[in-house]
Design a protein around this motif. Structure first.
Motif, PDB file in Angstrom:
ATOM      1  N   MET A 132       0.600  -1.326  -0.252  1.00 51.12           N
ATOM      2  CA  MET A 132       0.044  -0.327  -0.126  1.00 51.12           C
ATOM      3  C   MET A 132       0.811   1.290  -0.126  1.00 51.12           C
ATOM      4  SD  MET A 132      -3.186   0.045   2.349  1.00 51.12           S
ATOM      5  CE  MET A 132      -2.855  -0.702   3.067  1.00 51.12           C
TER       6      MET A 132
ATOM      7  N   ALA B  24      -5.102   3.582  -0.245  1.00 49.46           N
ATOM      8  CA  ALA B  24      -5.625   3.194   0.461  1.00 49.46           C
ATOM      9  C   ALA B  24      -7.401   3.814   1.136  1.00 49.46           C
ATOM     10  CB  ALA B  24      -4.542   3.096   1.404  1.00 49.46           C
ATOM     11  N   TRP B  25      -7.236   5.067   0.562  1.00 48.75           N
ATOM     12  CA  TRP B  25      -8.016   6.260   1.021  1.00 48.75           C
ATOM     13  C   TRP B  25      -9.674   6.205  -0.432  1.00 48.75           C
ATOM     14  CZ3 TRP B  25     -12.166   8.827  -0.824  1.00 48.75           C
ATOM     15  CH2 TRP B  25     -13.097  10.046  -0.280  1.00 48.75           C
TER      16      TRP B  25
ATOM     17  N   TRP C 211      -9.913   2.741  -2.105  1.00 45.74           N
ATOM     18  CA  TRP C 211     -10.198   1.334  -1.539  1.00 45.74           C
ATOM     19  C   TRP C 211     -10.921   0.629  -0.574  1.00 45.74           C
ATOM     20  CZ3 TRP C 211      -9.628  -3.411  -3.843  1.00 45.74           C
ATOM     21  CH2 TRP C 211      -8.839  -3.515  -4.701  1.00 45.74           C
ATOM     22  N   ALA C 212     -10.628   2.375   0.833  1.00 48.90           N
ATOM     23  CA  ALA C 212     -11.427   1.690   1.849  1.00 48.90           C
ATOM     24  C   ALA C 212     -13.024   2.756   1.580  1.00 48.90           C
ATOM     25  CB  ALA C 212     -10.716   3.220   3.100  1.00 48.90           C
TER      26      ALA C 212
ATOM     27  N   LEU D 195      -9.894  -9.025  -1.092  1.00 44.44           N
ATOM     28  CA  LEU D 195      -9.413  -7.736  -0.737  1.00 44.44           C
ATOM     29  C   LEU D 195      -8.116  -8.298  -1.040  1.00 44.44           C
ATOM     30  CD1 LEU D 195     -10.317  -5.078   2.466  1.00 44.44           C
ATOM     31  CD2 LEU D 195     -10.075  -4.561  -0.405  1.00 44.44           C
TER      32      LEU D 195
ATOM     33  N   GLU E 122      -2.645  -4.882   6.118  1.00 42.77           N
ATOM     34  CA  GLU E 122      -3.149  -3.745   5.303  1.00 42.77           C
ATOM     35  C   GLU E 122      -4.713  -3.774   5.147  1.00 42.77           C
ATOM     36  OE1 GLU E 122       0.454  -3.207   2.064  1.00 42.77           O
ATOM     37  OE2 GLU E 122      -1.476  -4.620   1.668  1.00 42.77           O
TER      38      GLU E 122
ATOM     39  N   ASP F 148      -5.899  -2.279   8.440  1.00 45.72           N
ATOM     40  CA  ASP F 148      -6.239  -0.912   7.762  1.00 45.72           C
ATOM     41  C   ASP F 148      -7.142  -0.576   7.132  1.00 45.72           C
ATOM     42  OD1 ASP F 148      -3.909  -0.512   9.547  1.00 45.72           O
ATOM     43  OD2 ASP F 148      -2.947   0.070   8.076  1.00 45.72           O
ATOM     44  N   LEU F 149      -7.272  -0.595   6.474  1.00 42.78           N
ATOM     45  CA  LEU F 149      -8.475  -0.611   5.666  1.00 42.78           C
ATOM     46  C   LEU F 149     -10.372  -1.057   5.877  1.00 42.78           C
ATOM     47  CD1 LEU F 149      -7.174  -2.270   2.459  1.00 42.78           C
ATOM     48  CD2 LEU F 149      -7.533   0.396   2.790  1.00 42.78           C
TER      49      LEU F 149
ATOM     50  N   PRO G 291      -9.201   7.934   5.217  1.00 46.83           N
ATOM     51  CA  PRO G 291      -9.346   6.671   5.858  1.00 46.83           C
ATOM     52  C   PRO G 291      -8.529   6.347   7.713  1.00 46.83           C
ATOM     53  CG  PRO G 291      -8.831   6.038   3.876  1.00 46.83           C
ATOM     54  CD  PRO G 291      -9.033   7.748   4.026  1.00 46.83           C
TER      55      PRO G 291
END
Lengths: 152, 322
Positions: free
Chosen positions: A1, A57-58, A60-61, A112, A122, A125-126, B195
């Motif tokens: 990531m 990351a942003w 995907w989350a 994921l 990861e 985190d997500l 996030p």
């Protein structure tokens, strides 16, 4: 990531668009929800571009959270899949139906892991959980999917 | 080390996901849907690739602003020269009419022709600066008025006062009817923030206040290797029908979060740290099995954990349910 930290949104779209939408499809089972969630995630990312530290990351989350909000707990029909599928729509529908036997979190985690290619820390985190929990859920998802595979 | 220390990957499961390869992802229809944010995305370095969204708004105006300022300044200088010239020739009144001096008309025509190219700099700049110029000339027309007042600093620089804020052209409600998302998506304001800042950290519960080592529970004298620890934490997850037990490695260190032996019952995840005094490990997000289903998220529970010397498994007892 880590490589996603400085990835611009247009590059991110080109590199992750297919995988993200397929992962969302695996997670929510509906092509329209997958597409809407991805679009909304990118739209919000564009609006908040300057304050986002890690675009990958942003997005995907955010996409998974939005998909959760739209989740209807139903699996797409063959007709619905056909318009998005090169071949074997029935096989894809069968697979999505198999995934629907998992919990929401398990579906998110396996999507994921196997479509997004993320590692357990990861994913943790997500999804806002711990790596240990991710491994537990992944292990259970493996077992359930294999059971379904045997019975199918 | 055992299999659970490694990153979980199952080739058979991965093969099942190949079914997704036949799925053609639908392209995102940014179109007008994202026009509100269109100016923040642009093609970077690949001219062969069509940009996601063509930037047409704020950044474009920003790049053309110097041109508009130059044209505006030139027009203002022309006006000043004209006003001085009129004052010298003592024919200011003729400028306001179409039958004025040839000099005045010529300057007026020059002024408008100079303004015309500024239409490329954006509509706001052009439409506002041109009328401002004309008005200034006509107000300066009376012969008894000092022409110097007509060329005031405020009239020379109309451009800087007429540029609207770019944000006014970026509407928020941009989703087209066909792609409008259901209202459920609006309940996720957290997604507008990074996030990293919205995901509740697992350390939200101050471990110093929620973890109590059971220092008062001595090891069982009949079994020197047995020891218990007491953990208090907040229930953050509840897995129904989960079969789960922790395993300790023979050296007393905890297995890497692995799911292993199934013994039935529900499990809860306590968002706290377990501190094992013997081996010194610290671990977040513990899970415990065999809890009744009446536990709720947010409950604070205390768990007494017994280390089994045979294999290192933990058996658990909950202080709430006994």
């Amino acid at each position: 990531m880590e490589e996603g930290r400085n990835l611009s949104l247009d590059r991110l779209y080109r590199s992750d668009h297919e995988r993200l939408q397929r992962a969302l499809l695996a997670h929510c089972g509906r092509p329209q929800i997958a597409a809407d969630a991805e679009q909304e995630a990118f739209r919000q990312a564009l609006a908040a571009k300057t304050v986002i530290q890690n675009h990958r990351a942003w997005v995907w989350a955010a996409a998974f959270r939005i998909a959760n909000g739209l989740l209807s707990n139903t699996v797409a029909t063959v007709e619905e899949i056909e318009s998005h599928c090169n071949d074997s729509p029935g096989e894809l529908v069968e697979f999505l139906d198999m995934l629907s036997s998992l919990s929401d979190q398990q579906r998110a985690i396996v999507s994921l892991r196997y479509v997004g290619g993320f590692a357990s820390p990861e994913i943790a985190d997500l999804l806002g959980t711990s790596p240990g929990s991710v491994r537990v859920q992944l292990h259970r998802a493996h077992q359930l999917l294999k059971e379904r595979l045997v019975h199918s | 080390m055992n299999e659970f220390d490694e990153e979980p990957f199952d080739a058979e499961i991965a093969g099942m996901f190949d079914a997704l390869n036949s799925y053609e992802a639908k392209p995102i229809d940014f179109g007008s849907a994202a026009i509100g944010a269109a100016d923040v995305i642009e093609l970077e370095d690949d001219p062969a690739v069509v940009p996601l969204i063509v930037s047409t708004t704020a950044e474009a105006r920003e790049s053309e602003r110097p041109v508009a300022l130059l044209v505006g300044a030139a027009a203002a200088v022309l006006i000043a020269v004209l006003a001085v010239g009129l004052w010298v020739t003592n024919e200011p009144a003729t400028l306001a009419t179409s039958t004025g001096s040839e000099t005045g008309e010529a300057v007026a025509e020059d002024s408008s022709s100079t303004e015309a190219p500024t239409t490329t700099a954006g509509p706001a700049t052009t439409t506002t600066s041109a009328p401002a110029t004309t008005t200034t000339l006509r107000n300066a027309a009376p012969a008894d008025a000092p022409t110097t007042t007509a060329v005031s600093p405020t009239t020379i620089d109309p451009v800087t006062t007429t540029l609207p804020p770019e944000t006014t052209t970026l509407p928020e409600t941009t989703l087209p009817p066909g792609t409008t998302l259901p209202p459920e998506t609006t309940v996720l304001p957290e997604t507008t923030v990074s996030p990293e800042t919205t995901v509740p950290p697992t350390t939200a519960v101050p471990t110093e206040t929620t973890i109590h080592l059971s220092t008062t529970v001595p090891p069982d004298p009949t079994s020197p290797d047995e020891e218990t620890i007491e953990i208090t934490g907040v229930v953050t997850e509840i897995w129904r029908d989960c079969n789960y037990t922790h395993i300790l490695n023979p050296d007393g260190t905890i297995d890497g979060g692995g799911p292993v032996i199934c013994d039935g019952g529900d499990a809860v995840v306590v968002d706290g740290k377990r501190i094992h005094t013997s081996s010194g490990y610290v671990f977040d997000g513990e899970s415990f099995s065999n809890h009744p289903p009446n536990l709720m998220l947010g409950d604070v529970i205390t768990v007494v954990v017994l280390r089994d010397p045979e294999f290192g498994t933990f058996s658990t007892n909950c202080a709430v349910c006994g």
